[in-house]
Design a protein around this motif. Structure first.
Motif, PDB file in Angstrom:
ATOM      1  N   LYS A  12     -34.594 -14.154  27.405  1.00 36.60           N
ATOM      2  CA  LYS A  12     -34.839 -15.474  27.991  1.00 36.60           C
ATOM      3  C   LYS A  12     -34.047 -15.656  29.289  1.00 36.60           C
ATOM      4  CE  LYS A  12     -31.333 -17.574  25.014  1.00 36.60           C
ATOM      5  NZ  LYS A  12     -31.081 -18.573  23.927  1.00 36.60           N
ATOM      6  N   ASP A  13     -33.029 -14.840  29.484  1.00 33.81           N
ATOM      7  CA  ASP A  13     -32.227 -14.914  30.704  1.00 33.81           C
ATOM      8  C   ASP A  13     -32.806 -14.082  31.840  1.00 33.81           C
ATOM      9  OD1 ASP A  13     -30.321 -16.565  29.458  1.00 33.81           O
ATOM     10  OD2 ASP A  13     -29.352 -14.812  28.557  1.00 33.81           O
ATOM     11  N   GLY A  14     -33.921 -13.384  31.572  1.00 28.40           N
ATOM     12  CA  GLY A  14     -34.548 -12.572  32.601  1.00 28.40           C
ATOM     13  C   GLY A  14     -34.514 -11.089  32.278  1.00 28.40           C
ATOM     14  N   LEU A  15     -34.625 -10.261  33.319  1.00 27.13           N
ATOM     15  CA  LEU A  15     -34.694  -8.814  33.164  1.00 27.13           C
ATOM     16  C   LEU A  15     -33.428  -8.178  33.722  1.00 27.13           C
ATOM     17  CD1 LEU A  15     -36.918  -6.682  32.257  1.00 27.13           C
ATOM     18  CD2 LEU A  15     -37.332  -6.365  34.700  1.00 27.13           C
ATOM     19  N   ARG A  16     -32.784  -7.374  32.901  1.00 29.68           N
ATOM     20  CA  ARG A  16     -31.598  -6.655  33.363  1.00 29.68           C
ATOM     21  C   ARG A  16     -31.904  -5.165  33.311  1.00 29.68           C
ATOM     22  NH1 ARG A  16     -25.493  -8.372  32.167  1.00 29.68           N
ATOM     23  NH2 ARG A  16     -26.196  -9.870  33.726  1.00 29.68           N
ATOM     24  N   ILE A  17     -31.608  -4.475  34.405  1.00 28.57           N
ATOM     25  CA  ILE A  17     -31.952  -3.061  34.547  1.00 28.57           C
ATOM     26  C   ILE A  17     -30.678  -2.210  34.525  1.00 28.57           C
ATOM     27  CG2 ILE A  17     -33.094  -1.341  35.995  1.00 28.57           C
ATOM     28  CD1 ILE A  17     -34.654  -3.677  37.292  1.00 28.57           C
ATOM     29  N   TYR A  18     -30.711  -1.159  33.729  1.00 33.45           N
ATOM     30  CA  TYR A  18     -29.604  -0.210  33.642  1.00 33.45           C
ATOM     31  C   TYR A  18     -30.137   1.183  33.969  1.00 33.45           C
ATOM     32  CZ  TYR A  18     -27.483  -3.920  30.752  1.00 33.45           C
ATOM     33  OH  TYR A  18     -26.988  -5.115  30.278  1.00 33.45           O
ATOM     34  N   GLN A  19     -29.232   2.089  34.289  1.00 31.86           N
ATOM     35  CA  GLN A  19     -29.646   3.462  34.522  1.00 31.86           C
ATOM     36  C   GLN A  19     -28.595   4.442  34.015  1.00 31.86           C
ATOM     37  OE1 GLN A  19     -30.202   4.004  38.740  1.00 31.86           O
ATOM     38  NE2 GLN A  19     -28.015   3.880  39.216  1.00 31.86           N
ATOM     39  N   ASP A  20     -29.089   5.625  33.652  1.00 31.28           N
ATOM     40  CA  ASP A  20     -28.221   6.736  33.255  1.00 31.28           C
ATOM     41  C   ASP A  20     -28.828   7.987  33.881  1.00 31.28           C
ATOM     42  OD1 ASP A  20     -27.024   8.960  31.867  1.00 31.28           O
ATOM     43  OD2 ASP A  20     -26.373   7.566  30.317  1.00 31.28           O
ATOM     44  N   ARG A  21     -28.022   8.736  34.603  1.00 33.51           N
ATOM     45  CA  ARG A  21     -28.543   9.884  35.346  1.00 33.51           C
ATOM     46  C   ARG A  21     -28.902  11.058  34.450  1.00 33.51           C
ATOM     47  NH1 ARG A  21     -25.575  12.906  40.501  1.00 33.51           N
ATOM     48  NH2 ARG A  21     -27.286  14.353  40.946  1.00 33.51           N
ATOM     49  N   GLU A  44     -23.340  -0.143  28.106  1.00 36.64           N
ATOM     50  CA  GLU A  44     -22.288   0.669  28.723  1.00 36.64           C
ATOM     51  C   GLU A  44     -22.785   1.436  29.944  1.00 36.64           C
ATOM     52  OE1 GLU A  44     -20.837   3.197  25.666  1.00 36.64           O
ATOM     53  OE2 GLU A  44     -20.047   1.551  24.428  1.00 36.64           O
ATOM     54  N   CYS A  45     -24.103   1.406  30.181  1.00 36.58           N
ATOM     55  CA  CYS A  45     -24.678   2.129  31.317  1.00 36.58           C
ATOM     56  C   CYS A  45     -24.515   1.315  32.605  1.00 36.58           C
ATOM     57  CB  CYS A  45     -26.160   2.421  31.051  1.00 36.58           C
ATOM     58  SG  CYS A  45     -26.437   3.519  29.649  1.00 36.58           S
ATOM     59  N   THR A  46     -24.846   1.939  33.709  1.00 35.55           N
ATOM     60  CA  THR A  46     -24.682   1.316  35.017  1.00 35.55           C
ATOM     61  C   THR A  46     -25.769   0.275  35.271  1.00 35.55           C
ATOM     62  OG1 THR A  46     -23.753   3.365  35.879  1.00 35.55           O
ATOM     63  CG2 THR A  46     -24.532   1.748  37.494  1.00 35.55           C
ATOM     64  N   ILE A  47     -25.385  -0.926  35.641  1.00 33.99           N
ATOM     65  CA  ILE A  47     -26.352  -1.967  35.997  1.00 33.99           C
ATOM     66  C   ILE A  47     -26.843  -1.721  37.419  1.00 33.99           C
ATOM     67  CG2 ILE A  47     -26.684  -4.441  36.387  1.00 33.99           C
ATOM     68  CD1 ILE A  47     -24.614  -4.982  34.250  1.00 33.99           C
ATOM     69  N   THR A  48     -28.141  -1.890  37.633  1.00 34.19           N
ATOM     70  CA  THR A  48     -28.719  -1.712  38.958  1.00 34.19           C
ATOM     71  C   THR A  48     -29.694  -2.844  39.254  1.00 34.19           C
ATOM     72  OG1 THR A  48     -29.971  -0.188  40.377  1.00 34.19           O
ATOM     73  CG2 THR A  48     -30.568  -0.246  38.061  1.00 34.19           C
ATOM     74  N   GLU A  49     -29.905  -3.125  40.535  1.00 32.01           N
ATOM     75  CA  GLU A  49     -30.769  -4.239  40.913  1.00 32.01           C
ATOM     76  C   GLU A  49     -32.248  -3.893  40.816  1.00 32.01           C
ATOM     77  OE1 GLU A  49     -29.887  -5.930  44.672  1.00 32.01           O
ATOM     78  OE2 GLU A  49     -27.759  -6.255  44.236  1.00 32.01           O
ATOM     79  N   HIS A  50     -32.579  -2.612  41.011  1.00 25.08           N
ATOM     80  CA  HIS A  50     -33.984  -2.224  41.082  1.00 25.08           C
ATOM     81  C   HIS A  50     -34.263  -1.011  40.199  1.00 25.08           C
ATOM     82  CE1 HIS A  50     -34.365  -4.925  44.511  1.00 25.08           C
ATOM     83  NE2 HIS A  50     -33.323  -4.335  45.066  1.00 25.08           N
ATOM     84  N   LEU A  51     -35.518  -0.894  39.790  1.00 23.06           N
ATOM     85  CA  LEU A  51     -35.954   0.308  39.101  1.00 23.06           C
ATOM     86  C   LEU A  51     -35.923   1.481  40.077  1.00 23.06           C
ATOM     87  CD1 LEU A  51     -39.062  -1.163  37.246  1.00 23.06           C
ATOM     88  CD2 LEU A  51     -36.940  -0.395  36.161  1.00 23.06           C
ATOM     89  N   SER A  52     -35.654   2.663  39.558  1.00 23.12           N
ATOM     90  CA  SER A  52     -35.662   3.858  40.393  1.00 23.12           C
ATOM     91  C   SER A  52     -37.059   4.102  40.955  1.00 23.12           C
ATOM     92  CB  SER A  52     -35.226   5.077  39.579  1.00 23.12           C
ATOM     93  OG  SER A  52     -33.935   4.892  39.047  1.00 23.12           O
ATOM     94  N   GLU A  53     -37.118   4.713  42.120  1.00 18.93           N
ATOM     95  CA  GLU A  53     -38.398   5.030  42.734  1.00 18.93           C
ATOM     96  C   GLU A  53     -39.087   6.158  41.974  1.00 18.93           C
ATOM     97  OE1 GLU A  53     -37.766   5.983  46.800  1.00 18.93           O
ATOM     98  OE2 GLU A  53     -36.967   4.001  47.320  1.00 18.93           O
ATOM     99  N   HIS A  54     -40.413   6.226  42.134  1.00 20.63           N
ATOM    100  CA  HIS A  54     -41.177   7.327  41.554  1.00 20.63           C
ATOM    101  C   HIS A  54     -40.633   8.659  42.074  1.00 20.63           C
ATOM    102  CE1 HIS A  54     -44.437   9.844  40.212  1.00 20.63           C
ATOM    103  NE2 HIS A  54     -44.657  10.241  41.446  1.00 20.63           N
ATOM    104  N   GLY A  55     -40.491   9.609  41.178  1.00 15.29           N
ATOM    105  CA  GLY A  55     -39.902  10.895  41.535  1.00 15.29           C
ATOM    106  C   GLY A  55     -38.414  10.956  41.262  1.00 15.29           C
TER     107      GLY A  55
END
Length: 272
Positions: A12-21, A44-55
């Protein structure tokens, strides 16, 4: 390189994006930890503002907390139909009350759940038609074919392996590739798990339909004109499901239970 995955938590607070390499190859293992352990791990993963690009994304997971919906894909996921079904049935017990979705068509499926127009915002790879020589001069069978093509024409089924000709080559070359493929010797329909290649495609000439057991961003938007009158269905649904989608009988082609359980065990123990 890496094994990059984006996790998205929708609430309900929106979308939060995380990433792990390094975790795309572990998606089945991590999901099998269950709801609580997995969500704690993601935090515990890194928060990021955007989804990774294709590729630059090899895996993706969305957990919609309000709808209790879990969707996922990974390049390195076991894609045999019987194993996927077995895994989803087992995973449901780890996520009671949740709807589980394998996102077979990758971000085409995922963007519908996250509410972001992802695919249209990507730079589409530059697809070009292969030369006639590439199509005609396929290497002699060395035991390691690149792709499997199943052609239905005049109600007959032809099964063809190629050594260097890829799915993308055939899609980009267009409808005239059918006659080139039909010049190669036909083999019996393989048993699930014994196709010798991970890349499969049905060309249904009778019903003007292509079924690609893969997800290739932008290829149909670029090359549909090479297949006038044809429609395309795409997604990593597995060899057996691809055959069923084409209304090809699969009785007797199923993987053995022993092999299914063996592949499932590797998925949930993180052996990648």
């Amino acid at each position: 390189m890496g094994s990059r995955v984006n996790y998205t938590i929708k609430s309900k607070d929106g979308l939060r994006i995380y990433q792990d390499r390094w975790a795309a190859s572990r998606v089945p293992y991590d999901l099998y930890l269950g709801e609580n352990a997995f969500l704690e791990y993601v935090k515990e993963c890194t928060i990021t503002e955007h989804l990774s690009e294709h590729g630059w994304m090899e895996g993706f997971v969305i957990a919609d907390i309000e709808k209790k919906l879990l969707g996922f894909w990974s390049w390195e996921l076991e894609h045999e139909t019987s194993v996927l079904h077995y895994f989803l049935a087992a995973l449901k017990k780890k996520w009671p009350g949740w709807q589980l979705m394998h996102l077979a068509n990758y971000m085409y499926d995922a963007e519908k759940l996250i509410g972001i127009k992802y695919t249209s915002a990507q730079i589409i790879p530059k697809y070009t038609s292969p030369t006639v020589d590439v199509m005609l001069n396929d290497e002699i069978d060395d035991g390691y074919p690149h792709a499997l093509f199943i052609i239905r024409q005049n109600e007959s089924i032809y099964v063809i392996e190629t050594m260097t000709v890829q799915l993308e080559h055939v899609i980009c070359y267009g409808e005239t590739s059918i006659n080139i493929l039909l010049e190669k010797p036909s083999i019996p329909l393989p048993v699930e798990g014994e196709t010798r290649s991970s890349y499969h495609m049905v060309i249904d000439v009778d019903n003007k339909l292509l079924i690609v057991n893969n997800s290739i961003l932008g290829i149909w938007e670029t090359m549909a004109h090479k297949w006038p009158g044809f429609n395309l269905k795409m997604g990593c649904i597995g060899y057996l499901a691809m055959l069923k989608e084409a209304n090809i009988h699969t009785a007797g082609l199923e993987m053995s239970e022993k092999k299914i359980i063996g592949a499932f065990t590797e998925m949930i123990t993180g052996k990648h």
